[in-house]
Write an enzyme that holds these catalytic residues in place. Structure first.
Site, PDB file in Angstrom:
ATOM      1  N   TYR A   1      -2.880   1.595  -2.894  1.00  0.00           N
ATOM      2  CA  TYR A   1      -4.001   1.366  -2.000  1.00  0.00           C
ATOM      3  C   TYR A   1      -3.805   2.160  -0.701  1.00  0.00           C
ATOM      4  O   TYR A   1      -2.849   2.910  -0.562  1.00  0.00           O
ATOM      5  CB  TYR A   1      -4.198  -0.128  -1.797  1.00  0.00           C
ATOM      6  CG  TYR A   1      -4.525  -0.813  -3.110  1.00  0.00           C
ATOM      7  CD1 TYR A   1      -5.575  -0.359  -3.906  1.00  0.00           C
ATOM      8  CD2 TYR A   1      -3.756  -1.872  -3.606  1.00  0.00           C
ATOM      9  CE1 TYR A   1      -5.859  -0.940  -5.138  1.00  0.00           C
ATOM     10  CE2 TYR A   1      -4.032  -2.453  -4.836  1.00  0.00           C
ATOM     11  CZ  TYR A   1      -5.076  -1.977  -5.593  1.00  0.00           C
ATOM     12  OH  TYR A   1      -5.356  -2.529  -6.816  1.00  0.00           O
TER      13      TYR A   1
ATOM     14  N   HIS B   1      -0.767  -5.056   2.927  1.00  0.00           N
ATOM     15  CA  HIS B   1      -0.618  -4.433   1.608  1.00  0.00           C
ATOM     16  C   HIS B   1      -0.443  -2.919   1.764  1.00  0.00           C
ATOM     17  O   HIS B   1      -1.404  -2.194   2.036  1.00  0.00           O
ATOM     18  CB  HIS B   1      -1.850  -4.745   0.756  1.00  0.00           C
ATOM     19  CG  HIS B   1      -1.637  -4.589  -0.716  1.00  0.00           C
ATOM     20  ND1 HIS B   1      -0.483  -4.081  -1.260  1.00  0.00           N
ATOM     21  CD2 HIS B   1      -2.447  -4.884  -1.785  1.00  0.00           C
ATOM     22  CE1 HIS B   1      -0.579  -4.076  -2.583  1.00  0.00           C
ATOM     23  NE2 HIS B   1      -1.758  -4.554  -2.920  1.00  0.00           N
TER      24      HIS B   1
ATOM     25  N   HIS C   1       1.023  -0.377  -4.360  1.00  0.00           N
ATOM     26  CA  HIS C   1       0.139  -0.325  -5.534  1.00  0.00           C
ATOM     27  C   HIS C   1      -0.977   0.706  -5.443  1.00  0.00           C
ATOM     28  O   HIS C   1      -2.042   0.545  -6.028  1.00  0.00           O
ATOM     29  CB  HIS C   1      -0.414  -1.723  -5.828  1.00  0.00           C
ATOM     30  CG  HIS C   1       0.660  -2.715  -6.091  1.00  0.00           C
ATOM     31  ND1 HIS C   1       0.463  -4.066  -6.063  1.00  0.00           N
ATOM     32  CD2 HIS C   1       1.989  -2.557  -6.369  1.00  0.00           C
ATOM     33  CE1 HIS C   1       1.611  -4.696  -6.311  1.00  0.00           C
ATOM     34  NE2 HIS C   1       2.550  -3.790  -6.503  1.00  0.00           N
TER      35      HIS C   1
END
Length: 335
Positions: free
Chosen positions: A181, A176, A179
């Protein structure tokens, strides 16, 4: 002939079709351990015909959780709880995937179901957060800028979580980097103002992500390795499509098999223009510019729409979330 329902090979595995389930946080774990609800939630999509079911963002360390109710994969108890879920997905002929994440400065926040917003105080179960620079997200608590040892620890945490994912039976791992992060925080100049080897130039800002890709590849050589990018911060001076395209190409050179292209989440002042398929042009641009296979996401709500995206050459696969929640048999209906 339908492209949507044709197989797609990603690295060492082949998905039965190109309509996949994107990660969706459930905020219902207990000390990072997934529960029976996670099992039901994910297995139903495999029964509904998905090609790949990607489980929600699993924190690679306790301090990497978005909220205290997030799932994790930093210990063996969590691995053992994930194993029957991965088995259930595979038994229904979908590929079992999981997203590995560290929330960075967006960690230690109240879950959407708590009735609160913002950072959780340490007196109520929260914890100090880390980031590339001591810049808060909106009104969240200010994070501490990470030192070299903490950065190295993140790399090893991703590797350890990837090894546990393989032991649990997952065939697909998504890193990931979207978004807002931690890995996205390092990529974006809005959140990364470091003056060392992890800040400044694009190569430096991408250094941590590429180290993580290397570490996950080495720890989990038999799985498909995906990277999720936010292709735009939707904010002046932020991370953008040309940078995403460049780094997606670098990630592929480091062993990533596929880029999952989303957007946003880094800047509290973002101005997102939303509409059906609004993020598809990002996927198309990265696919054309980097020459890598990509997934398109964002308000894709019908099989016809998904098929048109693939027929136009804008993406190699389509991922959806809300439509799967509305109808866990989305793929069967779309076919």
């Amino acid at each position: 002939m339908s492209i949507l329902f044709s197989p797609l090979t990603i690295g060492p595995v082949t998905a039965r079709n190109r309509l996949w389930v994107a990660p969706m946080c459930q905020y219902s774990a207990i000390v990072g351990v997934p529960q029976e609800g996670h099992h039901t939630h994910l297995a139903q999509f495999a029964s509904g015909g998905a090609g790949i079911v990607i489980a929600e963002a699993a924190a690679v360390a306790p301090e990497g959780r978005i909220s205290p109710e997030d799932v994790g994969l930093w210990n063996d108890a969590q691995r053992d709880a994930w194993a029957p879920i991965a088995t259930a997905i595979r038994a229904r002929r979908a590929l079992a995937g999981i997203q590995l994440s560290h929330a960075g400065r967006k960690a230690s926040t109240w879950s959407p179901f708590s009735g609160h917003r913002g950072s959780v105080p340490e007196t109520e179960g929260g914890w100090p957060t880390l980031a590339p620079s001591a810049i808060a997200f909106g009104r969240y608590a200010e994070p501490a800028a990470m030192d070299a040892e903490q950065i190295d620890r993140v790399v090893s945490d991703f590797a350890a979580a990837a090894a546990r994912a393989v032991e649990a039976g997952f065939e697909v791992i998504e890193v990931h980097a979207a978004h807002g992060y931690l890995l996205h925080q390092f990529l974006s100049p809005l959140s990364n103002v470091r003056d060392d080897e992890y800040g400044g130039s694009l190569q430096n800002r991408a250094r941590l992500l590429l180290r993580v890709v290397d570490a996950v590849r080495d720890a989990a050589p038999g799985v498909a390795l995906l990277v999720r990018f936010s292709a735009s911060d939707w904010a002046q001076g932020g991370w953008d499509v040309p940078e995403t395209t460049e780094v997606a190409g670098w990630a592929a050179e480091h062993g990533a098999h596929f880029s999952d292209i989303s957007s946003g989440g880094l800047a509290a002042h973002q101005e997102v223009v939303i509409g059906p398929g609004y993020q598809v042009p990002f996927a198309s641009a990265v696919r054309a510019g980097a020459g890598v296979p990509v997934g398109a996401v964002g308000l894709i709500t019908s099989g016809t729409q998904a098929e048109e995206i693939l027929q136009a050459g804008d993406a190699d696969a389509v991922l959806a979330a809300r439509e799967w929640l509305r109808d866990p048999h989305f793929a069967l209906r779309a076919s």
